[in-house]
Design a protein around this motif. Structure first.
Motif, mmCIF file in Angstrom:
data_model
loop_
_atom_site.group_PDB
_atom_site.id
_atom_site.type_symbol
_atom_site.label_atom_id
_atom_site.label_comp_id
_atom_site.label_asym_id
_atom_site.label_seq_id
_atom_site.Cartn_x
_atom_site.Cartn_y
_atom_site.Cartn_z
ATOM 1 N N VAL A 1 5.005 11.039 7.007
ATOM 2 C CA VAL A 1 4.170 11.019 8.202
ATOM 3 C C VAL A 1 4.343 9.673 8.888
ATOM 4 N N GLN A 2 4.548 9.700 10.220
ATOM 5 C CA GLN A 2 4.579 8.470 11.020
ATOM 6 C C GLN A 2 3.204 8.244 11.650
ATOM 7 N N LEU A 3 2.718 7.018 11.579
ATOM 8 C CA LEU A 3 1.442 6.647 12.183
ATOM 9 C C LEU A 3 1.722 5.723 13.363
ATOM 10 N N PRO A 20 -1.548 -2.327 10.073
ATOM 11 C CA PRO A 20 -1.554 -0.921 9.636
ATOM 12 C C PRO A 20 -0.169 -0.457 9.220
ATOM 13 N N VAL A 21 -0.147 0.478 8.270
ATOM 14 C CA VAL A 21 1.126 1.030 7.811
ATOM 15 C C VAL A 21 1.695 1.942 8.887
ATOM 16 N N ALA A 22 3.003 2.134 8.845
ATOM 17 C CA ALA A 22 3.670 2.979 9.836
ATOM 18 C C ALA A 22 4.160 4.293 9.241
ATOM 19 N N ILE A 23 4.385 4.327 7.922
ATOM 20 C CA ILE A 23 4.912 5.521 7.267
ATOM 21 C C ILE A 23 4.086 5.809 6.019
ATOM 22 N N ILE A 24 3.755 7.080 5.812
ATOM 23 C CA ILE A 24 3.110 7.532 4.581
ATOM 24 C C ILE A 24 3.996 8.604 3.956
ATOM 25 N N ALA A 28 8.084 20.154 2.721
ATOM 26 C CA ALA A 28 7.806 20.079 4.154
ATOM 27 C C ALA A 28 6.306 20.141 4.437
ATOM 28 N N LEU A 29 5.879 19.380 5.418
ATOM 29 C CA LEU A 29 4.481 19.386 5.837
ATOM 30 C C LEU A 29 4.148 20.689 6.560
ATOM 31 N N THR A 30 2.893 21.132 6.415
ATOM 32 C CA THR A 30 2.442 22.314 7.146
ATOM 33 C C THR A 30 1.263 22.005 8.075
ATOM 34 N N THR A 31 0.465 20.985 7.764
ATOM 35 C CA THR A 31 -0.615 20.572 8.666
ATOM 36 C C THR A 31 -0.778 19.057 8.632
ATOM 37 N N LEU A 32 -1.205 18.512 9.764
ATOM 38 C CA LEU A 32 -1.629 17.120 9.888
ATOM 39 C C LEU A 32 -2.991 17.139 10.574
ATOM 40 N N SER A 33 -3.971 16.457 10.002
ATOM 41 C CA SER A 33 -5.322 16.473 10.571
ATOM 42 C C SER A 33 -5.935 15.087 10.508
ATOM 43 N N LEU A 34 -6.676 14.747 11.575
ATOM 44 C CA LEU A 34 -7.372 13.467 11.670
ATOM 45 C C LEU A 34 -8.823 13.713 12.032
ATOM 46 N N ALA A 55 5.162 13.965 12.371
ATOM 47 C CA ALA A 55 6.064 14.101 11.234
ATOM 48 C C ALA A 55 7.012 12.910 11.179
ATOM 49 N N GLY A 56 7.342 12.473 9.970
ATOM 50 C CA GLY A 56 8.272 11.362 9.796
ATOM 51 C C GLY A 56 9.711 11.798 9.963
ATOM 52 N N ARG A 57 10.609 10.858 9.775
ATOM 53 C CA ARG A 57 12.034 11.179 9.905
ATOM 54 C C ARG A 57 12.592 11.835 8.659
ATOM 55 N N GLN A 58 11.845 11.805 7.572
ATOM 56 C CA GLN A 58 12.247 12.477 6.349
ATOM 57 C C GLN A 58 11.206 13.526 5.982
ATOM 58 N N THR A 59 11.640 14.570 5.292
ATOM 59 C CA THR A 59 10.761 15.673 4.935
ATOM 60 C C THR A 59 9.579 15.177 4.101
#
Length: 451
Positions: free
Chosen positions: A169-171, A202-206, A212-218, A162-166
């Motif tokens: 996403v941090q990569l 590569p980007v660092a933030i999306i 609010a996020l509920t899932t992150l999947s790769l 999760a990123g620092r803001q609602t």
């Protein structure tokens, strides 16, 4: 009351706190009031069980198919304090290490040699070897669900948190994932070569969602990222290198809690499951089936349309049956640890056999396995793609990734009435889809949670 749901069993449901696949979905673990168990995913087989006294576990996370498991205490009587991660060596049948934090652990993810631990506003990463060594820490926004995901294929590097803001996403790119040791005789398989380094930074933030996020999947490669938000209607697919939105998929129109998203290993499809009790299968547009769309999507180049009518819907789905046939007269609060009827987790398996051979070896045949928290094991095959789809030149010019039907001509009535009726038909079109085929159903465990 939902009359569309039918009962598949009248027996008392199994009591399971949590179920987890390993990254390759070859095994899965379950935590129960009695301890935990490890199963082969397919064919379904109990490998071993560990009875633990003195408390319960909230999660048992396998490190691939090795003998290392990460245990988290939970429930009304936790076996371990909620601020600890215990490293368990199942070959020895005992704890070999532990990590202690100042607050409750919210989530964990792992791959060969690495462990990521999510707290409420922080993620810590550790190297796992002879000892546990802290690698780094990153701050996040308020993350009560402990969201994080790791790419697990050889040479992959991506960690998504999760990123620092609602909604952000941090990569993070960790050292490359090690290549697993071959099980066959020396020289039986060619070593995996690392991909060439990217010429782009590569980007660092999306900025994925406004809520609010509920899932992150790769996927295992880490080339793509799937995100969902608290509304639970959209699944967004991102290019993890450029940060660009690749696809936006629609689960439905009503609010839902999405439990998870899983990429097919070849990244051609993905599946989504939620508290609605339905598993949705989407195409990523690389090959095979196409997602459903409104009948009005071909009109986009010629007239403005609401965003809803541009949506891509799942091309296949499966409704998980309710397992308990009895009506309980006891209050829900009387059993705080009771499993939720709709709760499940889903993974992809390769069921290719020796008959599915080509000049290059076996051809992958992917199916789904859904595990419910009431002890249901469902093996599902994806319905075959339709042999022919009529496409007009205007449709093919919009996008090769979209499937649409040829629109009918406008009736000789007023514009307002014709548009309204066509809109209604367009919405009905999205509700039509194919069902996944139930190939096998079994129960794992009994009322006490064991097989």
């Amino acid at each position: 009351m939902n009359l569309a749901r039918h009962s598949i069993s009248a027996t008392k449901p199994v009591h399971i706190f949590d179920a987890r696949f390993d990254p390759e979905c070859k095994i899965f673990t379950t935590s129960t009031p009695a301890g935990f168990a490890v199963y082969d995913t397919w064919p379904l087989k109990l490998i071993r069980k560990r009875e633990l006294v003195g408390g319960t576990l909230s999660a048992v996370v396998p490190l691939h198919t090795t003998n290392i498991l990460f245990l988290l205490g939970g429930g009304r009587s936790p076996l371990y304090p909620p601020n600890k991660v215990v490293v368990w060596d199942d070959a020895l049948g005992k704890e070999v290490a532990e990590l202690e934090f100042r607050e409750r652990v919210r989530g964990i993810a792992c791959r060969r040699g690495w462990l990521a631990v999510s707290l409420r506003r922080r993620v810590s990463v550790f190297q796992v070897g002879e000892t546990l060594k802290r690698y780094g820490e990153w701050d996040t926004c308020d993350n009560p669900g402990g969201l994080l995901a790791m790419a697990t294929a050889p040479h992959s590097t991506l960690l998504a948190i999760a990123g620092r803001q609602t909604g952000h996403v941090q990569l993070i790119h960790l050292p490359p994932c090690a290549v697993p040791q071959p099980r066959g005789p020396p020289g039986s398989s060619l070593p995996s070569k690392p991909p060439p380094p990217s010429s782009k930074h590569p980007v660092a933030i999306i900025i994925a969602h406004k809520t609010a996020l509920t899932t992150l999947s790769l996927p295992p490669s880490g080339r793509l990222l799937a995100t969902t938000s608290s509304r639970g209607t959209l699944i967004r697919i991102w290019d993890s290198l450029s940060g660009k939105l690749v696809k936006e998929l629609r689960r439905g129109t009503d609010k839902a809690e999405i439990y998870g998203v899983a990429f097919r290993p070849d990244e051609q499809d993905l599946c989504v499951w939620s508290d609605k009790g339905t598993v949705h299968v989407f195409s990523l547009g690389l090959a095979g089936a196409s997602n459903r769309q409104s009948s009005f999507s071909p009109l986009k180049p010629f007239m403005p349309l609401p965003r809803y009518f541009e949506s891509e819907w799942s091309y296949a789905q499966y409704r998980i049956p309710v397992q308990s046939a009895h009506i309980s007269l006891t209050s829900k609060s009387s059993n705080l640890d009771a499993p939720e009827e709709e709760k499940c987790t889903v993974g992809w398996i390769d069921v290719a056999t020796d008959d599915d051979l080509s000049d290059r070896g076996p051809v992958p045949d992917y199916q789904l396995v859904a595990l419910t928290y009431t002890g249901g094991w469902y093996r599902l095959s994806i319905p075959p793609a339709k042999s022919s789809v009529k496409v007009t030149p205007s449709q093919s010019s919009t996008s090769l990734l979209k499937a649409a039907t040829t629109p009918k001509g406008f009736p000789r009535s007023s514009v307002s009435s014709s548009t309204s009726s066509r809109m209604d038909k367009g919405k009905e079109k999205e509700k039509q889809g194919r069902d996944c085929i139930l190939q096998e159903y079994r129960k794992f465990g009994r009322w006490d949670g064991w097989g």
